[in-house]
Design a protein around this motif. Structure first.
Motif, PDB file in Angstrom:
ATOM      1  N   ARG A   1       0.805  -1.219   0.000  1.00  0.00           N
ATOM      2  CA  ARG A   1       0.000   0.000   0.000  1.00  0.00           C
ATOM      3  C   ARG A   1       0.841   1.274   0.000  1.00  0.00           C
ATOM      4  NH1 ARG A   1      -4.085  -1.298   4.811  1.00  0.00           N
ATOM      5  NH2 ARG A   1      -2.151  -2.141   5.685  1.00  0.00           N
ATOM      6  N   GLN A   2       2.145   1.126   0.222  1.00  0.00           N
ATOM      7  CA  GLN A   2       3.059   2.254   0.085  1.00  0.00           C
ATOM      8  C   GLN A   2       3.690   2.322  -1.309  1.00  0.00           C
ATOM      9  OE1 GLN A   2       3.264   0.334   3.200  1.00  0.00           O
ATOM     10  NE2 GLN A   2       1.770   1.897   3.761  1.00  0.00           N
ATOM     11  N   GLY A   3       3.337   1.354  -2.148  1.00  0.00           N
ATOM     12  CA  GLY A   3       3.881   1.319  -3.503  1.00  0.00           C
ATOM     13  C   GLY A   3       5.231   0.650  -3.610  1.00  0.00           C
ATOM     14  N   ARG A   4       5.641  -0.095  -2.566  1.00  0.00           N
ATOM     15  CA  ARG A   4       6.964  -0.718  -2.549  1.00  0.00           C
ATOM     16  C   ARG A   4       6.867  -2.234  -2.745  1.00  0.00           C
ATOM     17  NH1 ARG A   4      10.641   2.916  -1.028  1.00  0.00           N
ATOM     18  NH2 ARG A   4       9.948   4.758   0.144  1.00  0.00           N
ATOM     19  N   ARG A   5       7.823  -2.769  -3.494  1.00  0.00           N
ATOM     20  CA  ARG A   5       7.952  -4.222  -3.567  1.00  0.00           C
ATOM     21  C   ARG A   5       8.277  -4.754  -2.170  1.00  0.00           C
ATOM     22  NH1 ARG A   5      12.388  -6.449  -7.163  1.00  0.00           N
ATOM     23  NH2 ARG A   5      11.264  -8.422  -7.035  1.00  0.00           N
ATOM     24  N   PHE A   6       7.782  -5.975  -1.889  1.00  0.00           N
ATOM     25  CA  PHE A   6       8.061  -6.545  -0.571  1.00  0.00           C
ATOM     26  C   PHE A   6       8.342  -8.037  -0.615  1.00  0.00           C
ATOM     27  CE2 PHE A   6       3.507  -6.723  -1.299  1.00  0.00           C
ATOM     28  CZ  PHE A   6       3.137  -7.990  -0.869  1.00  0.00           C
ATOM     29  N   VAL A   7       8.436  -8.614  -1.818  1.00  0.00           N
ATOM     30  CA  VAL A   7       8.600 -10.050  -1.915  1.00  0.00           C
ATOM     31  C   VAL A   7       9.135 -10.410  -3.294  1.00  0.00           C
ATOM     32  CG1 VAL A   7       6.262 -10.484  -2.819  1.00  0.00           C
ATOM     33  CG2 VAL A   7       7.404 -12.255  -1.437  1.00  0.00           C
ATOM     34  N   ASN A   8       9.810 -11.552  -3.375  1.00  0.00           N
ATOM     35  CA  ASN A   8      10.106 -12.158  -4.673  1.00  0.00           C
ATOM     36  C   ASN A   8       8.786 -12.685  -5.221  1.00  0.00           C
ATOM     37  OD1 ASN A   8      10.604 -14.149  -6.682  1.00  0.00           O
ATOM     38  ND2 ASN A   8      12.656 -14.516  -5.889  1.00  0.00           N
ATOM     39  N   GLU A   9       8.304 -12.086  -6.288  1.00  0.00           N
ATOM     40  CA  GLU A   9       6.975 -12.401  -6.802  1.00  0.00           C
ATOM     41  C   GLU A   9       6.839 -13.844  -7.269  1.00  0.00           C
ATOM     42  OE1 GLU A   9       7.780  -8.050  -7.141  1.00  0.00           O
ATOM     43  OE2 GLU A   9       8.890  -9.864  -7.739  1.00  0.00           O
ATOM     44  N   GLY A  10       7.964 -14.506  -7.515  1.00  0.00           N
ATOM     45  CA  GLY A  10       7.929 -15.853  -8.052  1.00  0.00           C
ATOM     46  C   GLY A  10       7.965 -16.969  -7.033  1.00  0.00           C
ATOM     47  N   ILE A  11       8.059 -16.648  -5.722  1.00  0.00           N
ATOM     48  CA  ILE A  11       8.139 -17.712  -4.728  1.00  0.00           C
ATOM     49  C   ILE A  11       6.821 -18.465  -4.643  1.00  0.00           C
ATOM     50  CG2 ILE A  11       9.924 -16.556  -3.396  1.00  0.00           C
ATOM     51  CD1 ILE A  11       7.785 -15.727  -1.382  1.00  0.00           C
ATOM     52  N   ASN A  12       6.851 -19.633  -4.005  1.00  0.00           N
ATOM     53  CA  ASN A  12       5.644 -20.462  -4.032  1.00  0.00           C
ATOM     54  C   ASN A  12       4.518 -19.837  -3.211  1.00  0.00           C
ATOM     55  OD1 ASN A  12       4.970 -22.040  -1.422  1.00  0.00           O
ATOM     56  ND2 ASN A  12       7.172 -22.408  -1.591  1.00  0.00           N
ATOM     57  N   TYR A  13       3.316 -20.259  -3.550  1.00  0.00           N
ATOM     58  CA  TYR A  13       2.104 -19.622  -3.026  1.00  0.00           C
ATOM     59  C   TYR A  13       2.024 -19.635  -1.510  1.00  0.00           C
ATOM     60  CZ  TYR A  13       0.929 -24.577  -3.874  1.00  0.00           C
ATOM     61  OH  TYR A  13       0.953 -25.957  -3.957  1.00  0.00           O
ATOM     62  N   MET A  14       2.517 -20.693  -0.873  1.00  0.00           N
ATOM     63  CA  MET A  14       2.475 -20.752   0.580  1.00  0.00           C
ATOM     64  C   MET A  14       3.330 -19.651   1.217  1.00  0.00           C
ATOM     65  SD  MET A  14       0.723 -23.098   2.245  1.00  0.00           S
ATOM     66  CE  MET A  14       1.678 -23.604   3.679  1.00  0.00           C
ATOM     67  N   ASP A  15       4.463 -19.344   0.608  1.00  0.00           N
ATOM     68  CA  ASP A  15       5.402 -18.415   1.223  1.00  0.00           C
ATOM     69  C   ASP A  15       5.006 -16.957   1.033  1.00  0.00           C
ATOM     70  OD1 ASP A  15       6.852 -20.515   2.160  1.00  0.00           O
ATOM     71  OD2 ASP A  15       8.369 -20.461   0.598  1.00  0.00           O
ATOM     72  N   VAL A  16       4.263 -16.653  -0.028  1.00  0.00           N
ATOM     73  CA  VAL A  16       3.811 -15.273  -0.223  1.00  0.00           C
ATOM     74  C   VAL A  16       2.966 -14.821   0.963  1.00  0.00           C
ATOM     75  CG1 VAL A  16       2.425 -13.727  -1.652  1.00  0.00           C
ATOM     76  CG2 VAL A  16       3.925 -15.401  -2.734  1.00  0.00           C
ATOM     77  N   ALA A  17       2.124 -15.717   1.470  1.00  0.00           N
ATOM     78  CA  ALA A  17       1.222 -15.352   2.564  1.00  0.00           C
ATOM     79  C   ALA A  17       1.986 -14.963   3.818  1.00  0.00           C
ATOM     80  CB  ALA A  17       0.279 -16.505   2.870  1.00  0.00           C
ATOM     81  N   LYS A  18       3.118 -15.612   4.050  1.00  0.00           N
ATOM     82  CA  LYS A  18       3.901 -15.275   5.241  1.00  0.00           C
ATOM     83  C   LYS A  18       4.351 -13.819   5.185  1.00  0.00           C
ATOM     84  CE  LYS A  18       5.693 -20.002   5.867  1.00  0.00           C
ATOM     85  NZ  LYS A  18       5.090 -20.650   4.713  1.00  0.00           N
ATOM     86  N   VAL A  19       4.646 -13.340   3.983  1.00  0.00           N
ATOM     87  CA  VAL A  19       5.085 -11.956   3.841  1.00  0.00           C
ATOM     88  C   VAL A  19       3.887 -11.000   3.864  1.00  0.00           C
ATOM     89  CG1 VAL A  19       6.582 -10.421   2.521  1.00  0.00           C
ATOM     90  CG2 VAL A  19       6.970 -12.867   2.438  1.00  0.00           C
ATOM     91  N   HIS A  20       2.738 -11.471   3.343  1.00  0.00           N
ATOM     92  CA  HIS A  20       1.502 -10.697   3.459  1.00  0.00           C
ATOM     93  C   HIS A  20       1.245 -10.307   4.923  1.00  0.00           C
ATOM     94  CE1 HIS A  20      -0.797 -10.156  -0.173  1.00  0.00           C
ATOM     95  NE2 HIS A  20      -0.733 -11.417  -0.528  1.00  0.00           N
ATOM     96  N   ARG A  21       1.584 -11.215   5.834  1.00  0.00           N
ATOM     97  CA  ARG A  21       1.230 -11.036   7.241  1.00  0.00           C
ATOM     98  C   ARG A  21       2.357 -10.402   8.062  1.00  0.00           C
ATOM     99  NH1 ARG A  21      -1.186 -17.157   8.118  1.00  0.00           N
ATOM    100  NH2 ARG A  21      -2.424 -17.208   6.199  1.00  0.00           N
ATOM    101  N   ALA A  22       3.431 -10.000   7.410  1.00  0.00           N
ATOM    102  CA  ALA A  22       4.605  -9.507   8.136  1.00  0.00           C
ATOM    103  C   ALA A  22       4.299  -8.212   8.888  1.00  0.00           C
ATOM    104  CB  ALA A  22       5.756  -9.289   7.166  1.00  0.00           C
ATOM    105  N   TYR A  23       4.887  -8.131  10.057  1.00  0.00           N
ATOM    106  CA  TYR A  23       4.733  -6.948  10.911  1.00  0.00           C
ATOM    107  C   TYR A  23       5.976  -6.082  10.810  1.00  0.00           C
ATOM    108  CZ  TYR A  23       4.220  -4.233  15.255  1.00  0.00           C
ATOM    109  OH  TYR A  23       4.107  -3.232  16.188  1.00  0.00           O
ATOM    110  N   ASP A  24       5.779  -4.761  10.663  1.00  0.00           N
ATOM    111  CA  ASP A  24       6.894  -3.819  10.596  1.00  0.00           C
ATOM    112  C   ASP A  24       7.002  -3.101  11.937  1.00  0.00           C
ATOM    113  OD1 ASP A  24       8.785  -1.911  10.108  1.00  0.00           O
ATOM    114  OD2 ASP A  24       7.677  -0.894   8.514  1.00  0.00           O
ATOM    115  N   PRO A  25       8.023  -3.424  12.748  1.00  0.00           N
ATOM    116  CA  PRO A  25       8.125  -2.790  14.071  1.00  0.00           C
ATOM    117  C   PRO A  25       8.464  -1.308  14.013  1.00  0.00           C
ATOM    118  CG  PRO A  25      10.061  -4.123  13.628  1.00  0.00           C
ATOM    119  CD  PRO A  25       9.103  -4.394  12.523  1.00  0.00           C
ATOM    120  N   LEU A  26       9.009  -0.840  12.879  1.00  0.00           N
ATOM    121  CA  LEU A  26       9.353   0.577  12.774  1.00  0.00           C
ATOM    122  C   LEU A  26       8.114   1.451  12.664  1.00  0.00           C
ATOM    123  CD1 LEU A  26      12.429   0.429  10.357  1.00  0.00           C
ATOM    124  CD2 LEU A  26      12.415   0.592  12.858  1.00  0.00           C
ATOM    125  N   THR A  27       7.099   0.915  11.977  1.00  0.00           N
ATOM    126  CA  THR A  27       5.863   1.693  11.799  1.00  0.00           C
ATOM    127  C   THR A  27       4.715   1.139  12.635  1.00  0.00           C
ATOM    128  OG1 THR A  27       5.196   0.335   9.899  1.00  0.00           O
ATOM    129  CG2 THR A  27       6.522   2.305   9.448  1.00  0.00           C
TER     130      THR A  27
END
Length: 564
Positions: free
Chosen positions: A348-374
């Motif tokens: 939602r900030q317009g930034r890439r956050f993942v290797n788009e080609g990784i397997n479907y299970m692993d994308v979700a882990k990054v979807h749920r990532a928490y950013d402690p800075l913000t």
């Protein structure tokens, strides 16, 4: 106190008619048990029928078809490389490796299910020690369902997600050919006509073929199948599960189980309260039949079961047009272009956050990532797939079709800056991200996320490379398609032992209660070793439950005269 006014009494009651439940039912019936399967839905097959129908099975006998050798040591080495020592129960990994091939052989011998190697599927991390280039992922041979099932043919679910092709046909005839024809088998040129012919003839593939073959075996071994019958609670007597209370046609019925009950009722992904409580996310888009609301989990908890793997599900990033429904619920698509070489994903900030080609299970882990800075979850969906006209010309996703007008749910603009404005992100940020990715294409090195270096990116083409897996985003107009955090099913629930018996929170097992399939705690935890990494264990532990039930001494349960 037990409720002993039984409407009927059998040896084994199986709750759910997917692959795990039917495997348990067939195995118990072959072992001499009187078995009844109850299914909440009108149709048979559950999530299994909607799936790709592939069980992942180490050391299976079909691996000889492709000349690939396997061993217990190789399988355990491979699985150990994925676990980070986080499998819920390492002993069950060994049980699976030791018994899964046996389960498949038994089911092929006693049902109409016929499998072959999915030649287009390597292990998802085949470059790791013990990984295999093909052979562990099996797929059903197309099945003439009307001939096999007769009047039962119309009572099996068909998948709305995947056309009536085999995995190898789809791999060979996709937008990018993944296998030479001599390896993929005889692949028809006109797949559109083939799909139409199979639909007209009732020829089933993938999950529907798997379920249909298992169902034929259940019927051949006199298993009773009752649909539109929802299990509500388990009946416990002297600390043992002895039956099920269910609802059918608005009437409560009580079914006694002399030997035990198998929970095989699917996950809880359609229960938003349970998803929030256990997965900790608000934005999942389920991709399974809407009946998966956690009935089996609730019944097991009421009996004192201990649970495991509750934070995990079989994720699959998906597209959704904002209005499509199936069975009255939102219906997403499995066909977004997120791993196309010319597509990037931004948050939602317009930034890439993942290797788009990784397997479907692993994308979700990054979807749920928490950013402690913000103190935020910046990748919460929907996020955006950004691509150009070249990708648009080869993408078929819902009603986004080459040559057709761009649908309203997909944003289109003549420049990246204009596209950014349409999706509400900073134009400078999105522009910089696209330029940075294009620079990575030119240099052949994606320093940010390693595009073109993860085995899954080329798992059907002999491995990845930046040249194959990255392409410039340069040809106007440009597009932004929303990507949602989809889920094929949860895989958390009651923990089980080597015989699929449900473990008690107070220690030991809950007598007479078994679990297999997505209702149970998934043995692979947060990992997914290859295509069919859910169905393989589901069928194996369904089989093991059936074996144990057939050996279990029956309990004396009498019919009530008032209900005869």
């Amino acid at each position: 106190m037990a409720d002993t006014a039984w409407d009927r009494v059998v040896d084994v009651v199986v709750v759910g008619s997917g692959a795990a439940g039917l495997a348990a039912a067939v195995t118990a019936a072959v072992g001499g048990c009187e078995v009844e399967v109850i299914e909440k839905a009108e149709l048979i097959g559950g999530t299994s029928a909607w799936s790709g129908g592939m069980p992942w099975v180490p050391c299976n006998s079909h691996m000889a078809e492709v000349g690939v050798a396997d061993s217990r040591e190789d399988a355990l080495t491979y699985l150990a490389s994925l676990s980070a020592d986080r499998y819920p129960d390492q002993s069950l990994i060994e049980v699976f490796v030791d018994r899964a091939a046996e389960a498949i052989d038994f089911l092929e011998a006693n049902t109409a299910m016929r499998l072959t190697v999915a030649r287009s599927y390597s292990d998802y991390f085949a470059d790791r020690p013990g990984g295999k280039p093909r052979g562990r992922s099996l797929e059903p041979i197309p099945l003439d369902s009307p001939a096999a099932l007769g009047e039962w043919h119309e009572r099996v679910r068909d998948t709305p997600h995947i056309p009536r092709l085999t995995q190898d046909e789809m791999a060979a005839e996709g937008a990018r050919r993944n296998l030479p024809l001599d390896e993929a088998g005889s692949v028809p040129v006109d797949v559109v006509s083939l799909i139409a012919e199979r639909e007209a003839a009732g020829i089933r593939t993938l999950g529907a073929a798997l379920v249909s073959g298992l169902l034929r075996g259940a019927l051949d071994h006199d298993v009773t199948i009752e649909t539109a019958t929802a299990a509500n609670r388990l009946v416990v007597e002297d600390g043992e599960v002895v039956g099920v209370v269910a609802t059918h046609a608005g009437r409560e019925i009580r079914i006694g189980a002399r030997r035990g009950v198998v929970l095989a009722s699917g996950g809880f992904e359609w229960n938003s309260e349970l998803v929030r409580a256990y997965l900790g996310v608000p934005d999942l888009l389920p991709l399974s039949p809407p009946g998966n609301v956690g009935d089996g989990l609730q019944m097991a908890l009421e009996c004192g079961a201990t649970v495991g793997n509750m934070t995990n599900g079989i994720a699959f990033p998906c597209a959704y047009d904002g209005h499509s429904t199936l069975e009255g619920q939102p219906f997403g698509s499995l066909a977004p272009p997120r791993s196309d070489p010319g597509c990037i994903i931004v948050n939602r900030q317009g930034r890439r956050f993942v290797n788009e080609g990784i397997n479907y299970m692993d994308v979700a882990k990054v979807h749920r990532a928490y950013d402690p800075l913000t103190a935020s979850y910046p990748n919460t969906g929907p996020v955006w797939m950004i691509f150009d006209q070249d990708v648009r010309d080869r993408t078929i996703c819902i009603d986004c079709i080459p040559g057709a007008p761009t649908p309203g749910w997909v944003h289109e603009a003549d420049s990246i800056a204009a596209l950014a404005a349409k999706i509400g992100v900073d134009p400078d940020v999105l522009g910089e991200q696209v330029s940075r990715f294009n620079g990575a294409v030119e240099s052949g090195v994606d320093a940010d996320f390693g595009r073109g270096t993860i085995w899954w990116e080329g798992f059907q083409t002999g491995g990845p490379s930046p040249a194959k897996n990255m392409a410039r985003i340069a040809r106007s107009p440009f597009y932004a398609m929303p990507l949602y955090n989809g889920i094929l099913g949860t895989v958390g629930g009651p923990r089980i032992d080597a015989d699929a018996r449900v473990l008690s929170a107070r220690g030991g097992v809950i007598g007479g209660l078994y679990a297999a399939g997505n209702v149970a705690a998934g043995i692979f935890g947060q990992t997914y070793p290859g295509g069919g990494g859910t169905l393989g264990p589901n069928m194996a532990f369904g089989y093991l439950a059936g074996l144990h039930l057939a050996q279990r001494a029956p309990r004396a349960l009498e019919m009530s005269a008032a209900r005869v």
